[in-house]
Every structure is written in C-alpha cells, then in structure tokens.
Design a protein around this motif. Structure first.
Motif, mmCIF file in Angstrom:
data_model
loop_
_atom_site.group_PDB
_atom_site.id
_atom_site.type_symbol
_atom_site.label_atom_id
_atom_site.label_comp_id
_atom_site.label_asym_id
_atom_site.label_seq_id
_atom_site.Cartn_x
_atom_site.Cartn_y
_atom_site.Cartn_z
ATOM 1 N N SER A 1 26.546 49.564 32.897
ATOM 2 C CA SER A 1 27.083 50.402 33.972
ATOM 3 C C SER A 1 28.061 51.444 33.447
ATOM 4 N N ASP B 1 32.755 54.232 34.523
ATOM 5 C CA ASP B 1 32.079 53.120 35.175
ATOM 6 C C ASP B 1 31.187 53.731 36.246
ATOM 7 N N THR C 1 29.305 52.289 38.421
ATOM 8 C CA THR C 1 29.261 51.590 39.712
ATOM 9 C C THR C 1 30.418 51.999 40.606
ATOM 10 N N THR C 2 31.554 52.330 40.019
ATOM 11 C CA THR C 2 32.729 52.725 40.804
ATOM 12 C C THR C 2 33.019 54.222 40.718
ATOM 13 N N ASN C 3 32.321 54.924 39.818
ATOM 14 C CA ASN C 3 32.548 56.347 39.564
ATOM 15 C C ASN C 3 33.980 56.632 39.131
ATOM 16 N N LYS C 4 34.551 55.725 38.354
ATOM 17 C CA LYS C 4 35.925 55.899 37.863
ATOM 18 C C LYS C 4 35.939 56.009 36.347
#
Length: 172
Positions: free
Chosen positions: A17, A32, A34-37
């Motif tokens: 991811s 990341d 999945t979190t777009n961070k």
C-alpha cells in the motif's frame, strides 16, 4: 489521490500500500495509498533510482549522483556506502533473491547482497570478450537470472553469472 505536484520525478516504486517517489526537487517521499497520507519525506535531493526492500518498514537503497545510499530509518538521513559505485546510479532493480543489481555511469554495473550486506562491482570496459563500456544506463534481470545491461556506447549486453563471477558477457 491528493499527492503533491512533483517536478522532475526520477522513479516510482509501488510496494503493497506504499508508493515511493523520488524527485530532484523533493528527495524521496513515501505515501500510504490507503490513507493518501505522507508517511515519510527524506531529504536526499539528487536521487536517480531507488530499490525498496520487501517486507521491511522503510528500508531502501537509493542511487544518487555520487553513489549508493542505504536508508533504514526515515527519521535519519540515508547513509552513503563508501567504496562502491562513486558515480551516478541511474538504475537499480528491485530485490530478486536478496540481490539488487545497479547500473553505474562510469563504474560498470554491480550487485548488493541485502542478506549479507556485501557489495560487488563489475568493471567490464576494455575487455573485447565482455561488454566494453562502463557507462551503464540501465540493468534488468530476467526470470532465468540473465542480466541485461544497457550502455551508452555499445547498446545491450547479455550477462550470465556463475556465482558472483561473470561467466559470459556479450552484446546482442
């Protein structure tokens, strides 16, 4: 995705991811997906290539304008590996059987054994039976273990290894 705009992206590597992006302007950024961070931002401004160690939190090898760096902790700067590939590293493979193959612009090509932390360089210039250029732009490994190197001066060379030694190297 909400990723920042990058200028002069050199390479991206997707692993699970995570997306690793190298850029001249921003160094190395790990996202990341999945979190777009942003998970980590590493100030290494002259990155040419990256190879990410599978299964490790943030371990990677980074090819720069002046050799290879090892990153183990994003809170600390990458460590320059002394005595190997002192020139630009334009390309690195992702690990295959614990080995990372790299192209060196002026030092031929080489291999990092990530299991033993050993480093090997292969000088192939000046040998009429082998690839005759040490200005290597790219290196790839096929499923059968054949190493393909692309040189600026001579084209594509097929390299067959026997252990850690070159058994055969010839141009296609």
């Amino acid at each position: 995705l909400g990723l920042p705009n990058f200028a002069d992206v050199n390479e991206t590597v997707a692993q699970g991811s995570r997306l690793w992006v190298s850029s001249h302007g921003l160094g190395l950024t790990v996202f990341d997906l999945t979190t777009n961070k942003v998970l980590a931002r590493i100030n290494a401004p002259y990155i040419q290539s990256i190879s990410v160690i599978p299964g490790m939190q943030f371990e990677a090898y980074i090819g720069g304008n002046d050799g290879i760096y090892h990153l183990e902790d994003p809170a600390r700067p990458p460590v320059h590996i002394e005595g190997i590939a002192r020139n630009m590293i334009p390309d690195m493979t992702q690990p295959v059987d614990g080995k990372i193959w790299f192209a060196s612009y002026g030092n031929g090509f080489g291999m990092i054994d990530t299991k033993t932390k050993s480093y090997y360089e292969y000088d192939v210039s000046g040998n009429p039976d082998k690839c005759r250029s040490d200005f290597i732009n790219a290196v790839k490994v096929s499923d059968d273990g054949t190493i393909w190197v692309a040189s600026e001066e001579q084209g594509i060379c097929k390299v067959t290894m026997e252990g850690k030694e070159i058994r055969e190297a010839r141009y296609c």
